[in-house]
Enzyme design. Sequence first.
Site, PDB file in Angstrom:
ATOM      1  N   ARG A 283       0.772  -1.100  -0.067  1.00  0.00           N
ATOM      2  CA  ARG A 283       0.126  -0.074  -0.059  1.00  0.00           C
ATOM      3  C   ARG A 283       0.848   1.366   0.099  1.00  0.00           C
ATOM      4  O   ARG A 283       0.626   2.241  -0.596  1.00  0.00           O
ATOM      5  CB  ARG A 283      -0.846  -0.051   1.248  1.00  0.00           C
ATOM      6  CG  ARG A 283      -2.147  -0.890   1.078  1.00  0.00           C
ATOM      7  CD  ARG A 283      -3.110  -0.529   2.227  1.00  0.00           C
ATOM      8  NE  ARG A 283      -4.044   0.647   1.833  1.00  0.00           N
ATOM      9  CZ  ARG A 283      -5.119  -0.131   0.840  1.00  0.00           C
ATOM     10  NH1 ARG A 283      -5.652  -1.269   0.802  1.00  0.00           N
ATOM     11  NH2 ARG A 283      -6.247   0.949   0.685  1.00  0.00           N
TER      12      ARG A 283
ATOM     13  N   ASN B 196     -13.089  14.944   0.463  1.00  0.00           N
ATOM     14  CA  ASN B 196     -13.587  13.661  -0.033  1.00  0.00           C
ATOM     15  C   ASN B 196     -15.173  14.077   0.081  1.00  0.00           C
ATOM     16  O   ASN B 196     -15.436  14.793   1.169  1.00  0.00           O
ATOM     17  CB  ASN B 196     -13.315  12.379   0.936  1.00  0.00           C
ATOM     18  CG  ASN B 196     -14.067  11.339   0.608  1.00  0.00           C
ATOM     19  OD1 ASN B 196     -14.041  10.809  -0.471  1.00  0.00           O
ATOM     20  ND2 ASN B 196     -14.508  10.860   1.796  1.00  0.00           N
TER      21      ASN B 196
ATOM     22  N   HIS C 231     -18.747  12.014   1.253  1.00  0.00           N
ATOM     23  CA  HIS C 231     -18.908  10.619   1.849  1.00  0.00           C
ATOM     24  C   HIS C 231     -20.350  10.562   2.006  1.00  0.00           C
ATOM     25  O   HIS C 231     -21.205  11.612   2.362  1.00  0.00           O
ATOM     26  CB  HIS C 231     -18.627  10.598   3.161  1.00  0.00           C
ATOM     27  CG  HIS C 231     -18.934   9.364   3.993  1.00  0.00           C
ATOM     28  ND1 HIS C 231     -18.486   8.116   3.562  1.00  0.00           N
ATOM     29  CD2 HIS C 231     -19.678   9.181   4.884  1.00  0.00           C
ATOM     30  CE1 HIS C 231     -18.843   7.043   4.368  1.00  0.00           C
ATOM     31  NE2 HIS C 231     -19.834   7.809   5.129  1.00  0.00           N
TER      32      HIS C 231
ATOM     33  N   ASP D 199      -7.673  13.138   6.313  1.00  0.00           N
ATOM     34  CA  ASP D 199      -6.825  13.117   7.068  1.00  0.00           C
ATOM     35  C   ASP D 199      -6.575  11.531   6.955  1.00  0.00           C
ATOM     36  O   ASP D 199      -6.858  10.710   5.976  1.00  0.00           O
ATOM     37  CB  ASP D 199      -6.868  13.341   8.417  1.00  0.00           C
ATOM     38  CG  ASP D 199      -8.197  12.447   9.116  1.00  0.00           C
ATOM     39  OD1 ASP D 199      -8.791  11.477   8.654  1.00  0.00           O
ATOM     40  OD2 ASP D 199      -8.637  12.976  10.196  1.00  0.00           O
TER      41      ASP D 199
ATOM     42  N   GLY E 189      -7.235   8.900   8.840  1.00  0.00           N
ATOM     43  CA  GLY E 189      -8.503   8.131   9.302  1.00  0.00           C
ATOM     44  C   GLY E 189      -9.427   7.718   8.259  1.00  0.00           C
ATOM     45  O   GLY E 189      -9.257   8.163   7.028  1.00  0.00           O
TER      46      GLY E 189
ATOM     47  N   ASP F 268     -12.763   8.607   7.055  1.00  0.00           N
ATOM     48  CA  ASP F 268     -13.836   9.346   6.759  1.00  0.00           C
ATOM     49  C   ASP F 268     -13.811  10.410   8.174  1.00  0.00           C
ATOM     50  O   ASP F 268     -15.076  10.743   8.517  1.00  0.00           O
ATOM     51  CB  ASP F 268     -15.422   8.989   6.431  1.00  0.00           C
ATOM     52  CG  ASP F 268     -15.261   8.126   5.339  1.00  0.00           C
ATOM     53  OD1 ASP F 268     -14.794   8.586   4.260  1.00  0.00           O
ATOM     54  OD2 ASP F 268     -15.897   7.105   5.306  1.00  0.00           O
TER      55      ASP F 268
HETATM   56  C1  GRF Z   1     -20.639   8.286  -3.855  1.00  0.00           C
HETATM   57  O1  GRF Z   1     -22.080   8.126  -3.067  1.00  0.00           O
HETATM   58  C2  GRF Z   1     -19.581   8.687  -2.755  1.00  0.00           C
HETATM   59  O2  GRF Z   1     -19.981   9.530  -1.801  1.00  0.00           O
HETATM   60  C3  GRF Z   1     -19.359   7.340  -2.486  1.00  0.00           C
HETATM   61  O3  GRF Z   1     -19.147   6.552  -3.410  1.00  0.00           O
HETATM   62  C4  GRF Z   1     -20.288   6.969  -4.545  1.00  0.00           C
HETATM   63  C5  GRF Z   1     -19.549   7.127  -5.707  1.00  0.00           C
HETATM   64  O4  GRF Z   1     -20.338   7.464  -6.607  1.00  0.00           O
HETATM   65  N1  GRF Z   1     -17.939   7.419  -1.672  1.00  0.00           N
HETATM   66  P1  GRF Z   1     -19.802   8.055  -8.045  1.00  0.00           P
HETATM   67  O5  GRF Z   1     -18.705   7.040  -8.522  1.00  0.00           O
HETATM   68  O6  GRF Z   1     -19.405   9.505  -7.769  1.00  0.00           O
HETATM   69  O7  GRF Z   1     -21.166   8.162  -8.843  1.00  0.00           O
END
Ligand code: GRF
Length: 220
Positions: free
Chosen positions: A66, A108, A110, A142, A144, A146
């Site tokens: 990784r 990001n 989420h 960061d 972690g 989310d």
């Molecule tokens: C989104 O809901 C994002 O928040 C999550 O995965 C989904 C990805 O959707 N992490 P896309 O590839 O942008 O259509």
Amino acid sequence: MALPIAVLISGAGGNLGAILEAIDTGRCNARVCAVLSDRGSAAGLEHASARGIARSVVKLKDHADREHWNRALADATAAHRPELVVLAGFMKLVDKSFVQRFGGRVINVHPSLLPLFPGVDGPAQAVRARVRVSGCTVHLVDDGIDSGRIIAQAVVPVLPGDDAERLHARIKGAEHKLLPAVIHAIASGEVTLGGELRVAEPAFDDGAMLVSPLLGALRS
Ligand code: GRF
């Protein structure tokens, strides 16, 4: 001048499409300088191909571990000199050195109201918990899961009969407004990712959505 951004995806690229549309329609003063993915099969890569945007695939399995993968991903991203890195449906964790490489300018999106339901399956977790509202969060990345500081959130209702898929579709609708709005706010200096924070609340025209940029949330 338009903010150069690199967008990292793993799948459909719906958020990437929303960013590009917001740019096209003058709602987001950014320029996608590169699209990167950990999966060669990510359908969202087509958005890049269709527009002649540089694209690059950096697969974990092509690297010793990784750490090496993270470095290769950071190298491939940095090559395009983005001023902001946007994880938009990118399903792998980047490490601390990745975030440091970009001076912390990594965000990001989420599909939950963090800190509730981090990790995979945010919408399924919300349905199982029987919450009445859920939504999406744009946050700093960061090291972690989310867990970085929250920049903005949008709320959607959880409706009777919702399963994870239906709820996720509704949340994605909110993501597609919130993420470009946050990028624009960063591009225009309304949000600064460090030091003094100035935020003007993004205004959406469909009153149904409550958007709450957290003023001062980025101050240490
Ligand atoms: C989104 O809901 C994002 O928040 C999550 O995965 C989904 C990805 O959707 N992490 P896309 O590839 O942008 O259509």
